[in-house]
Design an enzyme around this catalytic site. Structure first.
Site, PDB file in Angstrom:
ATOM      1  N   LEU D  77     -39.147 -37.867 -54.547  1.00  0.00           N
ATOM      2  CA  LEU D  77     -40.202 -37.053 -55.139  1.00  0.00           C
ATOM      3  C   LEU D  77     -40.775 -36.026 -54.173  1.00  0.00           C
ATOM      4  CD1 LEU D  77     -41.813 -39.968 -57.163  1.00  0.00           C
ATOM      5  CD2 LEU D  77     -40.013 -38.392 -57.865  1.00  0.00           C
ATOM      6  N   CYS D  78     -40.114 -35.819 -53.049  1.00  0.00           N
ATOM      7  CA  CYS D  78     -40.512 -34.784 -52.098  1.00  0.00           C
ATOM      8  C   CYS D  78     -40.088 -33.411 -52.589  1.00  0.00           C
ATOM      9  CB  CYS D  78     -39.828 -35.013 -50.750  1.00  0.00           C
ATOM     10  SG  CYS D  78     -40.808 -35.974 -49.588  1.00  0.00           S
ATOM     11  N   GLU D 115     -41.121 -35.181 -43.580  1.00  0.00           N
ATOM     12  CA  GLU D 115     -40.090 -34.571 -42.727  1.00  0.00           C
ATOM     13  C   GLU D 115     -40.186 -35.144 -41.302  1.00  0.00           C
ATOM     14  OE1 GLU D 115     -41.722 -33.060 -45.102  1.00  0.00           O
ATOM     15  OE2 GLU D 115     -40.074 -32.211 -46.289  1.00  0.00           O
ATOM     16  N   ASP D 129     -27.432 -47.074 -33.612  1.00  0.00           N
ATOM     17  CA  ASP D 129     -26.003 -47.017 -33.933  1.00  0.00           C
ATOM     18  C   ASP D 129     -25.152 -46.933 -32.669  1.00  0.00           C
ATOM     19  OD1 ASP D 129     -23.633 -46.631 -35.581  1.00  0.00           O
ATOM     20  OD2 ASP D 129     -23.735 -44.517 -35.090  1.00  0.00           O
TER      21      ASP D 129
END
Lengths: 160, 160, 160, 160, 160, 160
Positions: D77-78, D115, D129
């Site tokens: 919903l951004c 963001e 990772d």
């Protein structure tokens, strides 16, 4: 070659993204719809007794909203547009079909018809995806622009 | 809650990507279609005298092909699938409509119905986008699966 | 340079996607979790009386699932993986936090830990986004791998 | 249903992208952070003696920056936002953790908190990772908004 | 029409993704390169005294690697491919140019030439982007396939 | 460290997206080109007797246009830009090469050089992809900025 009217092709018939740099920045809105039709039992299962039960309609709404934001990635000659609003409404219509209505808005130099249409079609396809195991024959129809406003080309209001 | 048949929802009605880890790897094919209808003059302009003139049909074909590869980004509960073939055919049907037929194939654990449907709808929407300046009232209908083969759920062949 | 153990860097310290072409194709699973903590009133509003009310949890579930499919676009050195299953569970834990548990599976040559972690963090961030207007101070913590299985590096099971 | 405060749901609890068409265009900034904790030896390997050795921190910075630009694709919903600045700073904090601080700015009609949060979490996950082969038990915590400014809802400054 | 040899067009000249469903699954590798040329001072600034200083080369390497994973989104008729390895090497060549060498591998039904080429060109363009403020006239040349192996069409090895 | 001039790195050599929040909103244009060279027979087959035959050039044009819209996803430190115009022209140049010229425009706070370059290189790579089965040795060269205008850094016009 007669490509008059196909504004996305130049005089040689070649595709391009048309120049909107001189168009006015105005508030632009568009509403589109789509209809998913199937067996009554399928439609009832999707609607599931109302919006409060299960994720099916929520998933389709989210899919439509997210797809609207991807419109310029999908439709090759669409300008990227900073959408200021998107909504997707889903309701049963009779016992054999569901109507999806998508609304989009921006403040910019070009319209948001394609964003509304992409939202409506993607929401409909998402409902199909979730129910296809029980009814592969469902059909999407009536995918069209309902109304638009803003911009120099004037407003549009579908008759029915 | 009765969500029986909605395989993409669990017993609590929650969305998930269903487990296909135990399904057989087989060749799977699907064909979908869509119809774009509008004023005869619009349809003639899009078709433009044949496939050899102008980029309109090529743009729509490419849009459909590229969208097929984005299916799992658009349809939330679709598995990512390594497509082994995609094609999109576009032809006039009477003087007021255009029929798009999309075919997709994979060798994998789940079907490609959604890929074919996304290709057909995106190609149709791309044609709409290019011609909307002259005919905003065009409608997309008859978006449906035509046939599928491969996989445990069996083959499907639309009656008409 | 001592980058021993950082398998994603070569002996000169340069990033690359490591070669998995010789690894066995096996069923691989991973489960990850995340915790969103905030004011009790915020948490109650998000949970909204249960899974049947409002789209909030469904939106977060879908966001997590779709993000899992984007993992190799987000994490630069991750291999693209054809996920065979993804699920995201969201539950209250006490009156001031919500726990998200994401599970991912593939049949392939590398693990799906990152896919599960991306799903869990994106679902948590999506809940934050929907509730930030009432509680900007919420915190996400405990984002970690819970367990994994499959592959040569052996299974992992978090102590608590 | 009590979804008061969840501005991204309408009065029926349905998700939508809220209308920001009437909000003022202002300069908006946000800073978010995340913490990655692990064994001291792991943290030392990642930090690798400083920014001049190996690509590990650069890869994480780039991942965070690129993810910030994908925020509206990840968080359903951004609104899509034309970012005017993004930065990601990574530093050791004690011998068992690394702190990531991400800053984002725009000149627009809505804020950039998400963001900044997406940048911080993606940079942290990228470090995970690269080091997971030596320390699968690492945990990301303290993922939160540090400060924001611009827009009608006022400024926010985290206490600590 | 004489489109013999253009395998991506059918006999009517229409684009499609060619059927690879019957091709053998084999290990396939490709190496591509690109050259970025500019003023000696620009090249020296980019190379910055070696790989240990600054993020410039790391950013370009990451950009090339991530672009390789996007190849089927960029090149319309490319099949999506699960890459098993990607690397990008960047080195000065004389005092006025930099050579980028990209390698890609997969185990699949089609080759990875395009993945290697996209990685090389994107890494070169990323270096250009970072240095364009001081030397807008830089040129990328010699973007080509160096070698490929695997698959029925046989191996390829560039003469020089 | 001497990274003077590499505006995308800060004083520590770390990558970031530079702040353009204070730059003026102006009309900005850029033109870039690329050259694809190969055997005369290959070039003739691609050009196919003119723009009216077959989809080859249309596919490359569309690929270039769509890639321009993806520039900020590909080039890590590029700002997202709302393009107002994109076009790609493809023409034979002698009997052994094809020249691609791409133009991009925006009204914004930063230039569109990278968008034009990405369009030109992607169109060239797309032509390579379609013809590689008959001529794997083709080379792309002369990928460069031809001219730019708008913005504080002044106009650029390539000498030849």
């Amino acid at each position: 070659m007669n490509t008059a009217g196909l504004t996305h092709l130049n005089e040689k018939g070649e595709a391009h993204i048309v120049d909107i740099g001189d168009k006015a920045v105005t508030r632009r809105r568009a509403i589109a719809r789509a209809r998913l039709s199937g067996e009554a039992a399928t439609i009832a299962t999707i609607l599931g007794g109302g919006l409060r039960k299960g994720d099916a309609l929520a998933v389709a709404r989210v899919a439509g909203i997210m797809a609207a934001k991807k419109t310029s990635e999908l439709i090759p000659l669409c300008h990227p547009i900073p959408l200021t609003k998107v909504s997707v409404d889903i309701e049963g219509d009779g016992d054999a079909s569901i109507v999806i209505v998508a609304a989009a808005e921006t403040t910019g130099q070009t319209g948001v018809e394609m964003e509304a249409l992409v939202a409506a079609s993607t929401a409909a396809l998402t409902l199909y995806d979730m129910a296809k195991a029980i009814d592969r024959a469902m059909v999407i129809s009536d995918l069209c622009l309902v109304e638009k406003s803003g911009g120099k080309s004037g407003d549009f209001q579908r008759a029915s």
